[in-house]
Design a protein around this motif. Structure first.
Motif, mmCIF file in Angstrom:
data_model
loop_
_atom_site.group_PDB
_atom_site.id
_atom_site.type_symbol
_atom_site.label_atom_id
_atom_site.label_comp_id
_atom_site.label_asym_id
_atom_site.label_seq_id
_atom_site.Cartn_x
_atom_site.Cartn_y
_atom_site.Cartn_z
ATOM 1 N N ALA A 85 -15.656 -54.579 -15.649
ATOM 2 C CA ALA A 85 -16.212 -55.264 -17.214
ATOM 3 C C ALA A 85 -17.529 -55.647 -17.109
ATOM 4 O O ALA A 85 -18.498 -54.910 -17.863
ATOM 5 C CB ALA A 85 -15.298 -55.998 -17.558
ATOM 6 N N GLU A 86 -17.987 -56.282 -15.950
ATOM 7 C CA GLU A 86 -19.319 -56.754 -15.868
ATOM 8 C C GLU A 86 -20.431 -55.353 -15.827
ATOM 9 O O GLU A 86 -21.430 -55.382 -16.158
ATOM 10 C CB GLU A 86 -19.442 -57.679 -14.353
ATOM 11 N N ARG A 89 -20.676 -53.777 -18.935
ATOM 12 C CA ARG A 89 -21.352 -54.504 -19.933
ATOM 13 C C ARG A 89 -22.883 -54.202 -19.697
ATOM 14 O O ARG A 89 -23.637 -54.215 -20.459
ATOM 15 C CB ARG A 89 -21.009 -55.983 -20.010
ATOM 16 N N SER A 90 -23.234 -54.191 -18.378
ATOM 17 C CA SER A 90 -24.559 -54.036 -18.061
ATOM 18 C C SER A 90 -25.064 -52.585 -18.460
ATOM 19 O O SER A 90 -26.421 -52.551 -18.496
ATOM 20 C CB SER A 90 -24.881 -54.021 -16.506
ATOM 21 N N GLY A 92 -24.344 -51.420 -21.456
ATOM 22 C CA GLY A 92 -24.212 -51.348 -22.793
ATOM 23 C C GLY A 92 -22.927 -50.749 -23.348
ATOM 24 O O GLY A 92 -22.971 -50.241 -24.419
ATOM 25 N N PRO A 94 -19.729 -52.485 -24.199
ATOM 26 C CA PRO A 94 -18.803 -53.883 -24.236
ATOM 27 C C PRO A 94 -17.500 -53.507 -24.613
ATOM 28 O O PRO A 94 -16.599 -54.006 -24.014
ATOM 29 C CB PRO A 94 -19.599 -54.488 -25.450
ATOM 30 N N ARG A 95 -17.102 -52.391 -25.469
ATOM 31 C CA ARG A 95 -15.942 -51.898 -25.751
ATOM 32 C C ARG A 95 -15.247 -51.600 -24.573
ATOM 33 O O ARG A 95 -13.874 -51.902 -24.268
ATOM 34 C CB ARG A 95 -15.579 -51.060 -26.980
ATOM 35 N N HIS A 96 -15.609 -50.870 -23.901
ATOM 36 C CA HIS A 96 -15.113 -50.122 -22.720
ATOM 37 C C HIS A 96 -14.901 -51.403 -21.489
ATOM 38 O O HIS A 96 -13.705 -51.454 -20.770
ATOM 39 C CB HIS A 96 -16.134 -49.244 -22.146
ATOM 40 N N ALA A 97 -15.901 -52.237 -21.651
ATOM 41 C CA ALA A 97 -15.653 -53.537 -20.744
ATOM 42 C C ALA A 97 -14.411 -54.151 -21.052
ATOM 43 O O ALA A 97 -13.687 -54.566 -20.109
ATOM 44 C CB ALA A 97 -16.914 -54.420 -20.863
ATOM 45 N N HIS A 98 -14.181 -54.353 -22.281
ATOM 46 C CA HIS A 98 -12.892 -55.181 -22.562
ATOM 47 C C HIS A 98 -11.793 -54.328 -22.144
ATOM 48 O O HIS A 98 -10.659 -54.987 -21.742
ATOM 49 C CB HIS A 98 -12.876 -55.157 -24.110
ATOM 50 N N GLU A 101 -11.446 -55.164 -18.340
ATOM 51 C CA GLU A 101 -10.789 -56.549 -17.890
ATOM 52 C C GLU A 101 -9.627 -57.036 -18.461
ATOM 53 O O GLU A 101 -9.229 -57.975 -18.160
ATOM 54 C CB GLU A 101 -12.133 -57.728 -18.340
ATOM 55 N N GLU A 132 -6.990 -50.893 -26.270
ATOM 56 C CA GLU A 132 -6.902 -51.714 -25.029
ATOM 57 C C GLU A 132 -5.182 -51.790 -24.752
ATOM 58 O O GLU A 132 -4.813 -51.472 -23.527
ATOM 59 C CB GLU A 132 -7.320 -52.985 -25.224
#
Length: 180
Positions: A85-86, A89-90, A92, A94-98, A101, A132
């Motif tokens: 997720a980090e 996010r890096s 760009g 954020p939805r994929h990061a959720h 994680e 998710e």
């Protein structure tokens, strides 16, 4: 729209053992997630996002120590979703990061994190959106050590039973909503 395989190949050498494990596992999860999405048209989901996020949900495994699946990083494997997720996010995403994680187990509650001594910072580690939830559910049917072999529902449930009633109940709710 993004190219998940191109993102994976930024961090995984194409053709390497770890890339093959990640890619094949992710392809299996993506295939099942899309099959379940098609079986439940009443649940309006973003098909493109599901395909991308399912391919990327485990992108953080290379940062963990799991020699059985060729991961030679330093972090405990349980942190692969958070680390992925980090990374997402890096980039760009954020939805994929959720998705990354929140997919571990049937999600991890603050109580489970504390009781199991999992070194995660405060956050939400259970699926929130329908996308998710769907990817989390589909992921449970495939391991990274027996690639291409779909687990039976009974085998998945017995695995959750080992982690306690709450985890099994969360999985069963996902099954009620997304199962075939």
């Amino acid at each position: 729209m993004i190219d998940p395989l191109a993102l994976i190949h930024r961090y995984y050498q194409p053709g390497s053992d770890i890339e093959r494990v990640l890619r094949l596992h992710s392809e299996d999860v993506t295939g099942l997630a899309l099959e379940l999405l098609d079986a439940h048209p009443e649940i309006k989901l973003d098909r493109t996002f599901v395909a991308e996020a399912a391919m990327l949900h485990d992108i953080g495994i290379f940062q963990t120590n799991a020699p059985d699946i060729y991961c030679t990083g330093e972090a405990p494997y349980i942190l692969h979703g958070f680390l992925g997720a980090e990374l997402l996010r890096s980039l760009g995403l954020p939805r994929h990061a959720h998705v990354a994680e929140r997919h571990t187990g049937s999600g991890l509650t603050p109580e489970e994190i504390q009781n199991r001594g999992i070194p995660l910072p405060p956050g939400i580690y259970t699926p929130v959106s329908a996308e998710e939830e769907l990817i989390c559910y589909a992921d449970k049917f495939f391991s990274k050590t027996k690639l291409g072999q779909k687990k039976s529902l009974d085998k998945v449930r017995s695995g959750f039973a080992k982690h306690g009633e709450a985890a099994l109940r969360r999985f069963d709710k996902l099954h009620e909503k997304y199962g075939l």
